[in-house]
Design a protein around this motif. Structure first.
Motif, PDB file in Angstrom:
ATOM      1  N   GLN A   1       0.826  -1.214  -0.006  1.00 42.12           N
ATOM      2  CA  GLN A   1       0.090  -0.073   0.043  1.00 42.12           C
ATOM      3  C   GLN A   1       0.835   1.180   0.008  1.00 42.12           C
ATOM      4  OE1 GLN A   1      -3.213  -0.315   3.165  1.00 42.12           O
ATOM      5  NE2 GLN A   1      -4.351  -1.379   1.217  1.00 42.12           N
TER       6      GLN A   1
ATOM      7  N   PHE B   1      -3.138   4.898   1.946  1.00 44.39           N
ATOM      8  CA  PHE B   1      -3.334   4.421   0.423  1.00 44.39           C
ATOM      9  C   PHE B   1      -4.370   5.045  -0.405  1.00 44.39           C
ATOM     10  CE2 PHE B   1      -3.669   1.087  -3.075  1.00 44.39           C
ATOM     11  CZ  PHE B   1      -2.313   1.285  -3.559  1.00 44.39           C
ATOM     12  N   GLU B   2      -5.569   4.496  -0.038  1.00 46.51           N
ATOM     13  CA  GLU B   2      -6.738   4.467  -0.930  1.00 46.51           C
ATOM     14  C   GLU B   2      -6.740   5.965  -1.105  1.00 46.51           C
ATOM     15  OE1 GLU B   2      -9.113   2.626  -2.023  1.00 46.51           O
ATOM     16  OE2 GLU B   2      -8.506   0.442  -1.436  1.00 46.51           O
TER      17      GLU B   2
END
Length: 391
Positions: free
Chosen positions: A136, A338-339
Motif C-alpha cells: 500500500q 493509500f486509498e
C-alpha cells in the motif's frame, strides 16, 4: 471534473503482476515482513522512496533523479511540509536490473516509505509495482514509460512509449522520409518504443527492423544489415551507451542521413561516445528540459545549489515533479493512507507543473505526453529544443 477509477480498481489491476512476481518477492531478504522502522509516527518525517540506477551503465541518471527529488522535498519542507511534517527522501540502487529492483523495493517498504517516486528503466520498474502496491505504497513514476507500465496501478509523469512514438512518427512525416529503419537494443523499454513506431507508421515504409545486443561493441553486422535496406531515416530506440557506438559506426559505414533517438539516448554522453562529426543530423524525442522552460534558469540554479554545482540532466525535472505530485496528493488526502492518496492522484486535473499542467488518464498515464524534438547542439553535446511539434 471527469470521472476517475476508484483506488480499489487500481489495486485490482495489479493482481496479475502480484501473482507473477510473488515468488520473487518472498525470496528477497528484508521483505514485507521485515521489522524495519515503519516511518509511520504521526510527528516524524514522511519518508518518500526512490529507486534509481546508482550503479551500472545508467548510473548517471541516479544522481540526476536524486537531486531533482531532493530539491522538491526541500521546497515542500520550506513551505511547511505536509500538515507540519517534513518529507524525507530514501533512495535505493536498482541498477536497472529487475532482480535488484525487487530487492531494493522491499528495502524501501521495510524502511517505511509512504510513497514511491522512482523508476528509470522500465524493465526494472515493472516488477516493483506489486511490491509497492501490496505494501500500500502509491507510485508516481518519473521516467520509465514503457506501455507495459500503463494500467498497472502506478501514475506516470513521463509520456508513454506510444505517445513518444507518436511524436517520432510526426517528425518523420515532417521531413518527408520514405524508408525508415528501426533499431532496438532488446530491452523492454527499447522494444516497446520500436514496436510503437512500427505500429503507428503512416506515410512511410518500415524498410528494416533490427535488434542489437547492447553489450557488444562492434555492430558492423547490424549496420550492414540496416544499410542493406537502403533507409533514408533511422530510428534508434535504445540507451545512449550502445547508441553512441551505433551512431558512430553507421556514419563510418557511409550513412549520413537523419537518425532519431528515443529518450533513453537523450544525454550529452551520446555525443561524447559518437563523436562530434557523427552526432550531426541526430535528433531525439524527449519531454521538455529546464532550459526549454520559462523560469528554467532559476530552477537550474536551485538544482545546482542542492547538487553541489552539478548541472541537471535528463529526468531531473521529471523526478522533481513526481515529488511535487506526490506531495499534492498527500495534502489533498489529508495524510498518507493509500486509498485516499491514490484517489487524490486519480482526481488531479490540470495540476500546474513546470513542464505543463498535469492530468492523469484513467490508466495512470499522463494525458498529452508532452514530447518534443530535441537535438544535441548545446554545450558539450547537451540536447536542446529543435521542434515543439506545434505546427
Amino acid at each position: 471534473m471527469s470521472s476517475r477509477r476508484s483506488a480499489s480498481a487500481r489495486l485490482a489491476a495489479t493482481g496479475a503482476l502480484t501473482l507473477a512476481f510473488g515468488l520473487a518477492l518472498s525470496g528477497c531478504s528484508g521483505g514485507l515482513a521485515g521489522n524495519g522502522d515503519d516511518g509511520g509516527s504521526e510527528d516524524g518525517p514522511i519518508k518518500i522512496g526512490m529507486l534509481a540506477p546508482f550503479s551500472g551503465q545508467e548510473a548517471a541518471f541516479g544522481d540526476y533523479m536524486k537531486f531533482g527529488a531532493q530539491l522538491a522535498i526541500d521546497e515542500v519542507n520550506g513551505d511547511g511540509g505536509i500538515d507540519g511534517r517534513d518529507l524525507e527522501l530514501v533512495t535505493e540502487d536498482d541498477g536497472c536490473d529487475p532482480t535488484a529492483a525487487v530487492a531494493a523495493a522491499n528495502k524501501l517498504v521495510t524502511a517505511g516509505v509512504k510513497g514511491s517516486v522512482g523508476g528509470y528503466c522500465s524493465g526494472a520498474t515493472l516488477p516493483t509495482i506489486p511490491v509497492f502496491t501490496d505494501a500500500q505504497v502509491p507510485m508516481v513514476i518519473p521516467a520509465a514509460n514503457s506501455n507495459q507500465l500503463v494500467g498497472q496501478g502506478a501514475f506516470m509523469i513521463n509520456g508513454t512509449g506510444a505517445q513518444q512514438a507518436e511524436a517520432a512518427v510526426e517528425y518523420i512525416q515532417s521531413v518527408g522520409a520514405a524508408r525508415v529503419a528501426v533499431i532496438d537494443d532488446n530491452t523492454d523499454y527499447s522494444v516497446d518504443l520500436a514496436d510503437s513506431v512500427e505500429e503507428q507508421a503512416e506515410g512511410f515504409e518500415i524498410a528494416k527492423r533490427e535488434s542489437v545486443n547492447p553489450d557488444e561493441k562492434d555492430f558492423s553486422a547490424n549496420v550492414n544489415s540496416v544499410l542493406g535496406a537502403d533507409p533514408d531515416f533511422i530510428v534508434w530506440s535504445g540507451y545512449y551507451q550502445a547508441g553512441g557506438l551505433l551512431v558512430n559506426q553507421l556514419r563510418g559505414a557511409g550513412y549520413d542521413g537523419p537518425i532519431l533517438v528515443g529518450d533513453g539516448s537523450v544525454d550529452a554522453q551520446l555525443a561524447a561516445i559518437a563523436g562530434d562529426e557523427s552526432i550531426k543530423n541526430v535528433v531525439g524525442t524527449f519531454t521538455k528540459t529546464p532550459d526549454m522552460l520559462e523560469g528554467g534558469d532559476a530552477w537550474i540554479a536551485d538544482y545546482e545549489e542542492v547538487s553541489g554545482g552539478a548541472a541537471p540532466g535528463p529526468y531531473s525535472i521529471q523526478t522533481y515533479e513526481a515529488v511535487k505530485t506526490m506531495a499534492e496528493a498527500f495534502t489533498e488526502a489529508g495524510g498518507t493512507e493509500f486509498e485516499a492518496v491514490t484517489t487524490a492522484l486519480d482526481e488531479l486535473e490540470g495540476f500546474p507543473l513546470l513542464t505543463g499542467d498535469l492530468t492523469f488518464a484513467d490508466d495512470g498515464s499522463r494525458e498529452g505526453g508532452g514530447f518534443v524534438i530535441v537535438e544535441p547542439t548545446g554545450d558539450g553535446g547537451a540536447f536542446v529544443l529543435k521542434d515543439d511539434l506545434q505546427g
